[in-house]
Design an enzyme around this catalytic site. Structure first.
Site, PDB file in Angstrom:
ATOM      1  N   TYR A  56      35.315  44.838  55.327  1.00  0.00           N
ATOM      2  CA  TYR A  56      36.316  45.918  55.372  1.00  0.00           C
ATOM      3  C   TYR A  56      37.404  45.579  56.375  1.00  0.00           C
ATOM      4  O   TYR A  56      37.104  45.026  57.450  1.00  0.00           O
ATOM      5  CB  TYR A  56      35.653  47.241  55.786  1.00  0.00           C
ATOM      6  CG  TYR A  56      35.461  48.188  54.620  1.00  0.00           C
ATOM      7  CD1 TYR A  56      36.553  48.565  53.832  1.00  0.00           C
ATOM      8  CD2 TYR A  56      34.217  48.700  54.300  1.00  0.00           C
ATOM      9  CE1 TYR A  56      36.392  49.424  52.759  1.00  0.00           C
ATOM     10  CE2 TYR A  56      34.045  49.557  53.217  1.00  0.00           C
ATOM     11  CZ  TYR A  56      35.142  49.917  52.454  1.00  0.00           C
ATOM     12  OH  TYR A  56      34.987  50.753  51.391  1.00  0.00           O
ATOM     13  N   GLU A  58      40.669  47.848  56.810  1.00  0.00           N
ATOM     14  CA  GLU A  58      41.795  48.792  56.713  1.00  0.00           C
ATOM     15  C   GLU A  58      42.831  48.499  57.794  1.00  0.00           C
ATOM     16  O   GLU A  58      42.482  48.274  58.955  1.00  0.00           O
ATOM     17  CB  GLU A  58      41.313  50.239  56.894  1.00  0.00           C
ATOM     18  CG  GLU A  58      41.008  50.917  55.589  1.00  0.00           C
ATOM     19  CD  GLU A  58      39.523  51.089  55.361  1.00  0.00           C
ATOM     20  OE1 GLU A  58      38.773  50.197  55.819  1.00  0.00           O
ATOM     21  OE2 GLU A  58      39.148  52.090  54.724  1.00  0.00           O
ATOM     22  N   ASP A 202      60.435  45.505  38.716  1.00  0.00           N
ATOM     23  CA  ASP A 202      59.015  45.264  38.420  1.00  0.00           C
ATOM     24  C   ASP A 202      58.953  43.954  37.642  1.00  0.00           C
ATOM     25  O   ASP A 202      59.255  43.902  36.455  1.00  0.00           O
ATOM     26  CB  ASP A 202      58.457  46.430  37.598  1.00  0.00           C
ATOM     27  CG  ASP A 202      56.961  46.270  37.333  1.00  0.00           C
ATOM     28  OD1 ASP A 202      56.459  45.132  37.405  1.00  0.00           O
ATOM     29  OD2 ASP A 202      56.303  47.282  37.043  1.00  0.00           O
ATOM     30  N   THR A 228      52.421  42.219  39.695  1.00  0.00           N
ATOM     31  CA  THR A 228      51.010  41.867  39.688  1.00  0.00           C
ATOM     32  C   THR A 228      50.940  40.366  39.980  1.00  0.00           C
ATOM     33  O   THR A 228      51.953  39.664  39.975  1.00  0.00           O
ATOM     34  CB  THR A 228      50.346  42.161  38.331  1.00  0.00           C
ATOM     35  OG1 THR A 228      51.142  41.583  37.305  1.00  0.00           O
ATOM     36  CG2 THR A 228      50.205  43.654  38.098  1.00  0.00           C
ATOM     37  N   LYS A 231      49.540  37.527  35.982  1.00  0.00           N
ATOM     38  CA  LYS A 231      50.141  37.266  34.665  1.00  0.00           C
ATOM     39  C   LYS A 231      50.738  35.850  34.697  1.00  0.00           C
ATOM     40  O   LYS A 231      49.986  34.890  34.864  1.00  0.00           O
ATOM     41  CB  LYS A 231      51.146  38.370  34.327  1.00  0.00           C
ATOM     42  CG  LYS A 231      50.473  39.759  34.235  1.00  0.00           C
ATOM     43  CD  LYS A 231      51.424  40.820  33.759  1.00  0.00           C
ATOM     44  CE  LYS A 231      50.745  42.149  33.506  1.00  0.00           C
ATOM     45  NZ  LYS A 231      50.642  43.005  34.706  1.00  0.00           N
ATOM     46  N   ARG A 237      43.441  39.065  39.738  1.00  0.00           N
ATOM     47  CA  ARG A 237      43.948  40.396  39.412  1.00  0.00           C
ATOM     48  C   ARG A 237      44.276  41.112  40.706  1.00  0.00           C
ATOM     49  O   ARG A 237      43.388  41.401  41.504  1.00  0.00           O
ATOM     50  CB  ARG A 237      42.900  41.188  38.649  1.00  0.00           C
ATOM     51  CG  ARG A 237      42.503  40.551  37.341  1.00  0.00           C
ATOM     52  CD  ARG A 237      41.736  41.508  36.501  1.00  0.00           C
ATOM     53  NE  ARG A 237      42.659  42.396  35.839  1.00  0.00           N
ATOM     54  CZ  ARG A 237      43.239  42.133  34.666  1.00  0.00           C
ATOM     55  NH1 ARG A 237      42.990  41.017  34.038  1.00  0.00           N
ATOM     56  NH2 ARG A 237      44.082  42.980  34.134  1.00  0.00           N
TER      57      ARG A 237
END
Ligand code: DSN
Length: 420
Positions: A56, A58, A202, A228, A231, A237
């Protein structure tokens, strides 16, 4: 066999391991033409399967809410610095879980519920998160949508300008998911300036083409860029937000703590690997080949009577209306999948049919280019597609299965990262 091998998984959970092996084999045997998919390198695959998934973290490097960040901080810094260098931007945030959360973070950073925002309509080629009515972005904001011209299938910049002047959006999205033509970032920027809106590009679909010099860059035109990473960019991903210095703080705050919790550190590491790969000269060759293959495939399909939206392509993507071939998009996609040619059914602009049973097909060349196929193979793919559609119309499953065998035979000569 899946590569890297998964012997521990095979022992601990044979049922699941078998499914993964099956998917790897499927990816090896099919002509994968889904425009938003690719094959990541084995190095990217390895990074996603590491112990970084246990941690973790954060916050951001140097400002975390958990201890033990001695290795995670440099991993994230590496990804951020590589993103900044590759795209030539002031700021990068590599934590968004995927494209939709990345775009939501932009809304959170820039606008308030009820504000006017503008984007391309989903049926014209935009994305759900550009203000489409079923998305939170269309429900919580006053979204106005532009489209394409009926006669050209291309974005009408006069319509975009008129709409912007009439509606005065605070934010304008350009880019989308089914746009076969070059996005005119300078023209969008001029309109955004005129109405004092922030321009968001985008580039999820074209990020790899931008990085590889095969599509103009939005940098210097759009203050915020969303993408993203899986692609054309050929990473895991995930997603990134890139921006000028002015919007850096607001975007970071919107991603965390505004919208997300702990970043997925194994994904961050794999993004860093993919960005390192994209900085190599060979990536420019790949990006150019993606476009060359798409153009060659578009030409071969048009020659066989397929009706291409906008008449062709400038990038990795082809959108076509197949109803003129006597079939709708969905049955065509299903028949093609049986023939070993994987793509998705899609609406076309001004589609009289419904999104779940539309008139069109969307396809693209990133994955087959990574696989090593070149322009010489594109006429063969078009011929298979034409033959499959004819066979589907005749209800001739045996003919479709024969095509699948031809497809598998061709692909056997092209290695796939992730399969050995
Ligand atoms: N699912 C993506 C695509 O296929 O284009 C968009 O979110």
């Amino acid at each position: 066999m899946h590569q890297p091998a998964i012997p521990h998984l095979a022992e601990a959970d044979p049922e699941l391991a078998q499914l993964i092996e099956g998917e790897a084999k499927r990816q090896f045997e099919k002509v994968r033409l889904i425009a938003s998919e690719n094959y990541v390198s084995t190095a990217v695959l390895e990074a996603t399967g590491t112990v970084l998934t246990n941690k973790y973290s954060e916050g951001y490097a140097g400002k975390r809410y958990y201890e033990g960040q001695q290795f995670i901080d440099p991993v994230e810094v590496l990804a951020v610095e590589r993103a900044k260098a590759l795209f030539g931007v002031d700021h990068a945030n590599v934590q968004p879980y995927s494209g939709s959360p990345a775009n939501l973070a932009i809304y959170l950073a820039l606008v308030s519920p009820g504000d006017t925002v503008m984007g391309m309509g989903l049926p014209a080629g935009g994305h759900l998160t550009h203000g489409w009515n079923v998305s939170a972005t269309g429900k919580w904001f006053r979204a106005v949508q532009y489209g394409v011209r009926k006669d050209t299938g291309r974005i009408d910049m006069d319509e975009v300008r008129d709409l912007a002047l009439a509606e005065r959006p605070k934010m304008i999205f350009c880019g989308g998911t089914a746009i076969p033509r070059t996005i005119d970032f300078p023209a969008f920027a001029e309109i955004a300036r005129e109405v004092d809106a922030v321009l968001v590009a985008d580039i999820a679909h074209i990020a790899g083409l931008v990085a590889g010099g095969a599509h103009p860059s939005p940098v210097g035109h759009a203050q915020i860029i969303s993408t993203t990473t899986h692609k054309t960019l050929r990473g895991p991903r995930g997603a990134m937000l890139l921006s000028d210095a002015e919007h850096a703080k607001a975007l970071d705050k919107a991603v965390f703590p505004g919208l997300q919790g702990g970043p997925h550190n194994h994904t961050t590491a794999a993004i860093a690997v993919a960005l390192g790969e994209a900085a190599r000269p060979s990536f420019r060759d790949y990006a150019a080949a993606v476009v060359a293959n798409a153009k060659a495939l578009a030409e071969a399909l048009a020659a066989r009577g397929f009706d291409l939206v906008s008449g062709g392509t400038d990038n990795h993507l082809i959108l076509m209306d197949v109803t003129g071939k006597g079939i709708a998009g969905k049955p065509a996609a299903k028949a093609l999948d049986r023939a070993g040619i994987e793509l998705n059914y899609n609406t076309v602009p001004f589609d009289p049919r419904k999104p779940f049973d539309p008139s069109g097909l969307r396809l693209g060349t990133p994955a087959i280019t990574t696989r090593g196929l070149g322009v010489d193979q594109m006429p063969q793919i078009a011929e298979w597609m034409d033959r499959t559609v004819t066979a589907a119309n005749n209800g001739d499953d045996a003919a479709i299965d024969a095509i699948a065998a031809e497809v598998a035979e061709l692909l056997a000569a092209y290695p796939m990262p992730g399969w050995a």
